[in-house]
Design a protein around this motif. Structure first.
Motif, PDB file in Angstrom:
ATOM      1  N   ARG A   1      54.447  47.955  41.981  1.00 49.70           N
ATOM      2  CA  ARG A   1      55.622  48.387  42.744  1.00 49.70           C
ATOM      3  C   ARG A   1      55.405  49.765  43.351  1.00 49.70           C
ATOM      4  N   PHE A   2      54.677  50.634  42.634  1.00 52.90           N
ATOM      5  CA  PHE A   2      54.541  52.013  43.082  1.00 52.90           C
ATOM      6  C   PHE A   2      53.231  52.312  43.806  1.00 52.90           C
ATOM      7  N   MET A   3      52.211  51.485  43.599  1.00 51.40           N
ATOM      8  CA  MET A   3      50.930  51.733  44.249  1.00 51.40           C
ATOM      9  C   MET A   3      50.300  50.431  44.717  1.00 51.40           C
ATOM     10  N   PRO A   4      49.587  50.472  45.857  1.00 48.60           N
ATOM     11  CA  PRO A   4      48.874  49.283  46.310  1.00 48.60           C
ATOM     12  C   PRO A   4      47.676  49.011  45.414  1.00 48.60           C
ATOM     13  N   VAL A   5      47.246  47.760  45.398  1.00 48.41           N
ATOM     14  CA  VAL A   5      46.127  47.359  44.548  1.00 48.41           C
ATOM     15  C   VAL A   5      45.103  46.616  45.398  1.00 48.41           C
ATOM     16  N   THR A   6      43.835  46.980  45.262  1.00 52.63           N
ATOM     17  CA  THR A   6      42.780  46.295  46.007  1.00 52.63           C
ATOM     18  C   THR A   6      42.529  44.917  45.397  1.00 52.63           C
ATOM     19  N   GLU A   7      41.922  44.050  46.163  1.00 48.36           N
ATOM     20  CA  GLU A   7      41.586  42.719  45.680  1.00 48.36           C
ATOM     21  C   GLU A   7      40.284  42.725  44.884  1.00 48.36           C
ATOM     22  N   ASP A   8      39.419  43.689  45.188  1.00 51.53           N
ATOM     23  CA  ASP A   8      38.078  43.691  44.596  1.00 51.53           C
ATOM     24  C   ASP A   8      37.890  44.847  43.627  1.00 51.53           C
ATOM     25  N   TYR A   9      37.000  44.640  42.663  1.00 50.29           N
ATOM     26  CA  TYR A   9      36.614  45.697  41.735  1.00 50.29           C
ATOM     27  C   TYR A   9      35.640  46.650  42.418  1.00 50.29           C
ATOM     28  N   HIS A  10      35.685  47.918  42.006  1.00 45.29           N
ATOM     29  CA  HIS A  10      34.784  48.936  42.545  1.00 45.29           C
ATOM     30  C   HIS A  10      34.077  49.621  41.379  1.00 45.29           C
TER      31      HIS A  10
ATOM     32  N   ILE B   1      41.504  54.085  50.432  1.00 46.96           N
ATOM     33  CA  ILE B   1      41.368  53.126  51.527  1.00 46.96           C
ATOM     34  C   ILE B   1      42.309  53.528  52.651  1.00 46.96           C
ATOM     35  N   ASP B   2      41.757  53.734  53.839  1.00 49.24           N
ATOM     36  CA  ASP B   2      42.541  54.165  54.996  1.00 49.24           C
ATOM     37  C   ASP B   2      43.340  55.435  54.681  1.00 49.24           C
ATOM     38  N   GLY B   3      42.715  56.323  53.904  1.00 51.00           N
ATOM     39  CA  GLY B   3      43.348  57.591  53.582  1.00 51.00           C
ATOM     40  C   GLY B   3      44.409  57.515  52.504  1.00 51.00           C
ATOM     41  N   ARG B   4      44.581  56.350  51.889  1.00 50.06           N
ATOM     42  CA  ARG B   4      45.618  56.190  50.864  1.00 50.06           C
ATOM     43  C   ARG B   4      44.987  55.840  49.527  1.00 50.06           C
ATOM     44  N   ARG B   5      45.447  56.520  48.464  1.00 47.77           N
ATOM     45  CA  ARG B   5      44.945  56.263  47.128  1.00 47.77           C
ATOM     46  C   ARG B   5      45.411  54.881  46.671  1.00 47.77           C
ATOM     47  N   THR B   6      44.472  54.037  46.243  1.00 44.89           N
ATOM     48  CA  THR B   6      44.772  52.649  45.887  1.00 44.89           C
ATOM     49  C   THR B   6      44.177  52.322  44.521  1.00 44.89           C
ATOM     50  N   LEU B   7      44.926  51.568  43.728  1.00 45.67           N
ATOM     51  CA  LEU B   7      44.438  51.145  42.424  1.00 45.67           C
ATOM     52  C   LEU B   7      43.460  49.994  42.576  1.00 45.67           C
ATOM     53  N   THR B   8      42.502  49.924  41.671  1.00 51.18           N
ATOM     54  CA  THR B   8      41.618  48.761  41.602  1.00 51.18           C
ATOM     55  C   THR B   8      42.140  47.816  40.512  1.00 51.18           C
ATOM     56  N   PRO B   9      41.710  46.570  40.518  1.00 46.13           N
ATOM     57  CA  PRO B   9      42.126  45.658  39.441  1.00 46.13           C
ATOM     58  C   PRO B   9      41.768  46.161  38.055  1.00 46.13           C
ATOM     59  N   LEU B  10      40.723  47.008  37.968  1.00 44.69           N
ATOM     60  CA  LEU B  10      40.340  47.567  36.670  1.00 44.69           C
ATOM     61  C   LEU B  10      41.479  48.385  36.073  1.00 44.69           C
ATOM     62  N   ALA B  11      42.187  49.138  36.916  1.00 43.53           N
ATOM     63  CA  ALA B  11      43.320  49.938  36.425  1.00 43.53           C
ATOM     64  C   ALA B  11      44.405  49.033  35.854  1.00 43.53           C
ATOM     65  N   LEU B  12      44.654  47.902  36.519  1.00 41.22           N
ATOM     66  CA  LEU B  12      45.694  46.983  36.055  1.00 41.22           C
ATOM     67  C   LEU B  12      45.341  46.386  34.697  1.00 41.22           C
ATOM     68  N   VAL B  13      44.090  45.953  34.554  1.00 39.71           N
ATOM     69  CA  VAL B  13      43.717  45.315  33.295  1.00 39.71           C
ATOM     70  C   VAL B  13      43.697  46.323  32.152  1.00 39.71           C
ATOM     71  N   VAL B  14      43.295  47.575  32.428  1.00 41.04           N
ATOM     72  CA  VAL B  14      43.307  48.596  31.379  1.00 41.04           C
ATOM     73  C   VAL B  14      44.735  48.873  30.918  1.00 41.04           C
ATOM     74  N   VAL B  15      45.663  48.984  31.863  1.00 44.45           N
ATOM     75  CA  VAL B  15      47.076  49.203  31.504  1.00 44.45           C
ATOM     76  C   VAL B  15      47.614  48.009  30.721  1.00 44.45           C
ATOM     77  N   ALA B  16      47.245  46.796  31.125  1.00 48.16           N
ATOM     78  CA  ALA B  16      47.704  45.601  30.411  1.00 48.16           C
ATOM     79  C   ALA B  16      47.170  45.584  28.979  1.00 48.16           C
ATOM     80  N   VAL B  17      45.915  45.978  28.807  1.00 47.70           N
ATOM     81  CA  VAL B  17      45.324  46.027  27.472  1.00 47.70           C
ATOM     82  C   VAL B  17      46.020  47.088  26.619  1.00 47.70           C
TER      83      VAL B  17
END
Length: 337
Positions: A182-191, A199-215
């Motif tokens: 809701r608060f930040m965009p998320v990329t489709e690919d891992y980095h 990305i395009d000058g905007r700070r974006t989360l990677t899926p790795l951030a999502l899975v770490v928070v879920a864990v």
């Protein structure tokens, strides 16, 4: 008859020096694990077996030292608490396995995700252990409260096992994931190991951030269960911390050793439900014994025997029930969106 106070001060083998050495050792092992995973790579079975052997030998050697230094009671308390925490951590691993599959985590990044989960779990367990010790020192009904938590958890585990809900992980319904999206965009690919990219000058989360928070979110749930469980074995905060730390430190390597076998432990949840319910009853009896001396208590050696028997039985019945099952069949996951 005058009502007996449950306890005065908690008795602990943990001197300031022992606490300092133990915490320093745990931190050193965590740093070592982060150094080992600094370059993402797929973990071979040989590597996983080597680290697993180390993380099994280390707590057993420490338990032998506790036994020789402080006596058989503390030694049995430590061994029983470690066994309880290790069995609960295997269930923790199964949830991690489902999360890694649901988020389509690349194999080379799996151990880094697990390590973040272990580090977060250690911090949360330390907080809950301190809160538990404070509760035991200030609240006469703390044991009864812990017993209630474990009995409620045991019933929930049993219901989940009967319904099959413990096999499902829908990441799109996880509150922590929905909040981040809701608060930040998320990329489709891992980095790689990066959690954010620009990305395009905007700070974006990677899926790795999502899975770490879920864990980390699942770590909170497991801490609520595991800390009262080991306090049901020993009231010594130091032994409670040591059993939790040693049980968690070896999870990264154990995951890759048991990855195929985890899906076959279909009766593990039933066993954990029995163990938590048993410890809940043990705590309730301990609380009642402090008020009415005639109420019997369950000795720790009997607790150790019950836990071992339950774990052996559910392991054998699980393997028997899944003889014809393809590894991984138990997993029920959703696609990452």
């Amino acid at each position: 008859m005058t009502e007996l106070h449950l306890f005065a001060d908690l008795q602990s083998v943990g001197t300031p020096t022992l606490w300092a050495v133990t915490i320093a050792g745990v931190l050193a092992l965590l740093v070592l694990d982060f150094l080992v995973t600094r370059r993402p790579h797929e973990v071979s079975l040989r590597e996983a077996l080597g680290w697993s052997a180390f993380y099994i030998a280390l707590p057993l050697a420490f338990g032998a030292w506790i036994w020789s230094r402080y006596g058989s009671k503390q030694g049995i308390d430590y061994l029983t608490g470690y066994l309880v925490e290790k069995s609960l951590s295997v269930d923790n691993l199964f949830v991690f396995m489902l999360l890694l599959a649901a988020f389509a985590v690349p194999a080379v990044l799996a151990q880094r995700v697990l390590l973040y989960g272990i580090a977060g779990a250690l911090v949360l367990r330390a907080i809950f252990i301190a809160l538990g010790a404070a509760a035991l020192q200030t609240l006469d009904f703390a044991f009864l409260l812990f017993a209630a938590i474990l009995l409620v958890t045991a019933v929930k585990l049993l219901r989940d096992a009967l319904s099959g809900h413990q096999q499902e992980v829908d990441i799109n319904k996880m509150r922590s994931v929905r909040l981040l999206r809701r608060f930040m965009p998320v990329t489709e690919d891992y980095h790689g190991t990066r959690m954010t990219v620009r990305i395009d000058g905007r700070r974006t989360l990677t899926p790795l951030a999502l899975v770490v928070v879920a864990v980390l979110a699942t770590d909170v749930v497991f801490a609520v269960d595991s800390v009262p469980a080991v306090y049901g074995i020993t009231e010594d905060p130091y032994l409670v911390f040591a059993t939790n730390a040693f049980a968690l430190l070896g999870l990264r390597a154990l995951y890759f050793v048991l990855h195929a076998a985890l899906s076959r432990l279909v009766h593990l949840t039933y066993g954990l439900s029995i163990i938590l319910g048993f410890i809940g009853v043990k705590l309730a009896l301990h609380w009642a014994h402090g008020i009415w001396a005639g109420v019997p208590e369950i000795p720790t050696p009997i607790s150790l025997a019950v836990i071992v028997v339950v774990l052996v039985v559910v392991t054998l019945t699980s393997l028997r029930a899944t003889r014809e099952r393809t590894p991984g069949e138990r997993e029920i996951v959703v696609e990452r969106r």
